[in-house]
Design a protein around this motif. Sequence first.
Motif, PDB file in Angstrom:
ATOM      1  N   LYS A 121      -8.909 -14.472  -6.137  1.00 16.06           N
ATOM      2  CA  LYS A 121      -9.363 -14.714  -4.763  1.00 16.06           C
ATOM      3  C   LYS A 121      -9.729 -16.180  -4.562  1.00 16.06           C
ATOM      4  O   LYS A 121      -9.438 -16.771  -3.518  1.00 16.06           O
ATOM      5  N   LYS A 138      -9.739 -10.749 -11.165  1.00 17.04           N
ATOM      6  CA  LYS A 138      -9.581 -10.455  -9.739  1.00 17.04           C
ATOM      7  C   LYS A 138     -10.328 -11.476  -8.887  1.00 17.04           C
ATOM      8  O   LYS A 138      -9.812 -11.963  -7.871  1.00 17.04           O
ATOM      9  N   GLU A 139     -11.551 -11.816  -9.302  1.00 22.26           N
ATOM     10  CA  GLU A 139     -12.357 -12.793  -8.560  1.00 22.26           C
ATOM     11  C   GLU A 139     -11.721 -14.178  -8.611  1.00 22.26           C
ATOM     12  O   GLU A 139     -11.718 -14.911  -7.613  1.00 22.26           O
ATOM     13  N   THR A 155      -2.356 -13.908  -7.207  1.00 26.01           N
ATOM     14  CA  THR A 155      -2.561 -12.521  -7.610  1.00 26.01           C
ATOM     15  C   THR A 155      -3.318 -12.436  -8.934  1.00 26.01           C
ATOM     16  O   THR A 155      -3.321 -13.386  -9.730  1.00 26.01           O
ATOM     17  N   GLU A 156      -3.930 -11.293  -9.164  1.00 25.05           N
ATOM     18  CA  GLU A 156      -4.655 -11.066 -10.417  1.00 25.05           C
ATOM     19  C   GLU A 156      -3.706 -11.159 -11.614  1.00 25.05           C
ATOM     20  O   GLU A 156      -4.066 -11.692 -12.666  1.00 25.05           O
TER      21      GLU A 156
END
Length: 248
Positions: free
Chosen positions: A218, A214-215, A223-224
């Motif tokens: 970003k 997830k990080e 997207t993850e």
Amino acid sequence: MNEKIQYDREKEPITKGKLILKLLPFTRSIAERMSMRLPANVDVDDLINAGIIGLIDAIEKFDPSKEIKFKTYAEFRIRGAILDELRSLDWLPRSLRQKTSQVEETYYKLEQELGRPASDQEMAEALELSIEEFYEILSQSRGAILFSLDDLGDNPDNKTKNLLSLIADSEDKSPLFSIKLKELKRVVGDGINRLPEKEKLVISLYYYEELTMKEIGKVLDITESRVSQIHTKAIILLGARLKKLFSE
């Protein structure tokens, strides 16, 4: 558990019980990180328990005279025990294993033909899939790649060669074995360097900076799930190269 062991040359000996307590958070973090790539029905507590068994095994078998740090050796053992637990659960469908193997073989074949890693579009065409179908296979294969860098194929005795146990357990001091280990390091390093920039960056952020998917998403503004696909692609590529190396 009261017996003291010299787990670090620069530190005082410590009892086995205290060492287990000291490394429990480390064991938990390995299990939780591995669980991120698994289906929700796989209980992380089962993985942690398996990891603790691996930790105890590492404490029992660690040889401080070898040129390897205890924490590194323990990680091999912990990961190996968790992978053994996952194999015993048999949670990965055979059809998915076959698809992942096919993707791995196709990546390697195209790389040999093209002299570079194949693009996603080239992979999809070689597999006779749409690009969406190819990405779906990558998404489904995220759990299967836990084994991609660990199981290196079968030897003539029909026994699976295991990367973690090979590094952690081997007492082979022959020049040939030393050459193989040096070649292993070279192949992994070269494999990472030859990855496309985005794949290389994901590997760096995930394994060296220890960011979550997830990080990383970003950071890269994707997207993850796309990060997971890129990570899967990179690991499958490396796994294919290692299997070719150890099949020789």
